[in-house]
Each structure stands twice: as structure tokens, then as C-alpha cells.
Design an enzyme around this catalytic site. Structure first.
Site, mmCIF file in Angstrom:
data_model
loop_
_atom_site.group_PDB
_atom_site.id
_atom_site.type_symbol
_atom_site.label_atom_id
_atom_site.label_comp_id
_atom_site.label_asym_id
_atom_site.label_seq_id
_atom_site.Cartn_x
_atom_site.Cartn_y
_atom_site.Cartn_z
ATOM 1 N N GLY A 33 36.536 46.831 42.411
ATOM 2 C CA GLY A 33 36.218 47.230 43.774
ATOM 3 C C GLY A 33 37.260 47.063 44.627
ATOM 4 O O GLY A 33 38.410 46.286 44.594
ATOM 5 N N GLY A 35 38.522 46.849 49.221
ATOM 6 C CA GLY A 35 38.061 46.597 50.592
ATOM 7 C C GLY A 35 39.286 46.716 51.573
ATOM 8 O O GLY A 35 40.346 47.338 50.903
ATOM 9 N N GLY A 38 42.280 44.603 50.094
ATOM 10 C CA GLY A 38 42.740 44.711 48.854
ATOM 11 C C GLY A 38 41.941 45.085 47.807
ATOM 12 O O GLY A 38 41.077 45.878 48.051
ATOM 13 N N VAL A 40 39.714 43.896 44.102
ATOM 14 C CA VAL A 40 39.295 42.807 42.988
ATOM 15 C C VAL A 40 39.300 43.474 41.685
ATOM 16 O O VAL A 40 39.040 44.645 41.387
ATOM 17 C CB VAL A 40 37.722 42.511 43.171
ATOM 18 C CG1 VAL A 40 37.424 41.198 42.302
ATOM 19 C CG2 VAL A 40 37.636 41.788 44.627
ATOM 20 N N LYS A 55 41.118 38.529 43.194
ATOM 21 C CA LYS A 55 41.201 39.103 44.472
ATOM 22 C C LYS A 55 42.800 39.198 44.890
ATOM 23 O O LYS A 55 43.417 38.255 45.087
ATOM 24 C CB LYS A 55 40.488 38.687 45.632
ATOM 25 C CG LYS A 55 40.468 39.442 46.989
ATOM 26 C CD LYS A 55 39.626 38.396 47.870
ATOM 27 C CE LYS A 55 38.356 38.614 47.746
ATOM 28 N NZ LYS A 55 37.505 37.529 48.964
ATOM 29 N N ASP A 149 29.026 35.923 57.469
ATOM 30 C CA ASP A 149 28.986 37.251 57.305
ATOM 31 C C ASP A 149 27.996 37.321 56.020
ATOM 32 O O ASP A 149 28.230 37.754 55.134
ATOM 33 C CB ASP A 149 30.323 37.848 56.819
ATOM 34 C CG ASP A 149 30.167 39.309 56.638
ATOM 35 O OD1 ASP A 149 29.567 39.881 57.260
ATOM 36 O OD2 ASP A 149 31.107 39.746 56.062
#
Length: 266
Positions: A33, A35, A38, A40, A55, A149
Site C-alpha cells: 500500500g 500513502g 511513502g 508499506v 514502512k 486518528d
């Protein structure tokens, strides 16, 4: 896990791809994935032959600030030995000087993915999945840590080796202690601390000093969405959404015939 890829992330300033070796022992295998900060990867610790998640941060971002952020995430998670909190194994810098964090590899899917597929869950199933997250937050709060979050994307439903479901709270990257104010540099990297639909009124007002009650609010919004199939405050406009959160009450789940009075009150 999210759809994996054997190619490098299509992101500016990203220098890593499957096949690379990080820190001399983490062999990148699949992209899991991406974001804003950066990506993962699924990786393998070649020293002990163990699968892990790593990550990695974009090379065009502020390394000093992001190294601090990853160390913050690692230290926060390390303090929280709880089955519903993702374990962190290692943190460091690549040969290029970019920060990374190594975590347990989770097999399963996020609550957000579950809700995309099923829209909403029964009250009993929602409570069953989210009670471990509530307990994990309680442990964090007892140590003076606020996640800030809590949202379906950060609740991961793991299938363990015995076939049991184990919800886990992930991404402590913007965690802070109740005794300290937010770090302006870290805030600038993420632009907005927290996800708008799940923000507490104090976050919506832009207040910096928030405590564990903000997590309780966000958790309740996640519980509401899991049962109702949508968040309680709906607006296509960010500013209007913030005003709704600050000034209005959520329609109760009992009014919508989705939960009994006791659960609706929560």
C-alpha cells in the site's frame, strides 16, 4: 492485505522496489500500500527468515522530521503491549538515509474494506470487533498516549493462525502525550491531524491540546458508522462538516432502529 504489487510505487521521490535489501537484512517482496508519506512493503528478515511489514518514507520529504515521527510511532507502539495493537520490531535508516519502521505482517483486511463490501454490520458483530480496539485505546490512554486518528482504515481485522479474528489498531504515527502540545513540523507533513469524518469537536475547532476524550469520540463515530453504514455527520464541504461536528448532535441509532437504547447512548 491490500492488493499487492511487484513493482515500485508510482510516487515522486520514492526509490525502493521489490528485490531491494534494506538495512542489510530486510528483503522487499511486495508492495502492499501507499500513502502521502511513502509505502508499506511485505518483506522478509533474511537473518531469522521471518516475514514482516516495512514502512518506507519518500526521499523528497523532510528526513529529520519524518525520522522523528517514525521513532515516535515505534516508541509509542513499543510501550503498548496489547494483542489489539500492531507490534513494532525495528526502526532505522536505509543506506540512502531514509527512515523506516518494521512491523508485524498482518494477514486480513481493514474495517474500511469490510464496510466497503458489506456497508454495515449487525450491532452484535460491530461490538465484537470493536471492543478489543476500545480496550487497546484504554491501555494507551492509561499511559498518557492519544492516538488522534481512530478510523476504519486504522482498524485491521487479522486472521490469526487458529482462524480467529483479532482486530488491531494501527498507525500510531501522529500519537502524542496528553502533557505535550502537537509538533508543528509533524503536523505540516500530514497537513491535518486526524480524518475529517472522525474528528472530535475540539479537533474540528483547531484546538491543539486534546486528550483521550478525542479518541473516545472518534471511536464512537467508528462504532456508529459500522452499525449505520455511514458516519453521523454528512457534508460534501469540509468547513460545513466541521461546523456540523461542533454545533449539532448526531441522530441516534435508536431513532434509526439500528440499536437498542443502551448501545445508542454509547
Amino acid at each position: 492485505m491490500p492488493s499487492a504489487s511487484t513493482t515500485a510505487p508510482d510516487q515522486p521521490g520514492f526509490s525502493y522496489a521489490p528485490g531491494d535489501i534494506v538495512a542489510g537484512k530486510y528483503a522487499l517482496e511486495e508492495l502492499l500500500g501507499t500513502g502521502g508519506m511513502g509505502a508499506v512493503f511485505r518483506a522478509r528478515n533474511t537473518t531469522i527468515d521471518m516475514p514482516v511489514a516495512i514502512k518506507l518514507i519518500r526521499t523528497d520529504l523532510d528526513r529529520e522530521v519524518l525520522t522523528g515521527r517514525l521513532l515516535q510511532e515505534a516508541r509509542a507502539a513499543a510501550k503498548l503491549a496489547h494483542p489489539a495493537i500492531v507490534r513494532v520490531f525495528d526502526v532505522g535508516k536505509t543506506a540512502l538515509g531514509d527512515p523506516f519502521i518494521v512491523m508485524e505482517l498482518l494477514q486480513g483486511e481493514s474495517l474500511a474494506t469490510v464496510l466497503e463490501r458489506e456497508v454495515r454490520l449487525s450491532s452484535a458483530r460491530a461490538v465484537q470487533l470493536l471492543l478489543p480496539i476500545a480496550d487497546a485505546l484504554s491501555v494507551a490512554h492509561a499511559k498518557g498516549l492519544v492516538h488522534r486518528d481512530v478510523k476504519p482504515d486504522n482498524v485491521f481485522i487479522v486472521n490469526d493462525e487458529e482462524g480467529q479474528l483479532q482486530p488491531k489498531l494501527v498507525d500510531f504515527g501522529i500519537v502524542k502525550t496528553e502533557q505535550t502540545s502537537g509538533d508543528s513540523q509533524l503536523t505540516q507533513i500530514g497537513a491535518v491531524i486526524g480524518s475529517p469524518d472522525y474528528m472530535s469537536p475540539e479537533q474540528a475547532r483547531g484546538l491543539d491540546r486534546i486528550d483521550h476524550r478525542s479518541d473516545v469520540w472518534s471511536f464512537a463515530i467508528v462504532l456508529y458508522e459500522t452499525i449505520a453504514g455511514e458516519t453521523p455527520f454528512q457534508s460534501a464541504n469540509y468547513n460545513a462538516l466541521m461546523r456540523l461536528i461542533v454545533e449539532t448532535d448526531a441522530p441516534s441509532l435508536r431513532e434509526r432502529s439500528l440499536a437498542d437504547g443502551e448501545l445508542s447512548a454509547i
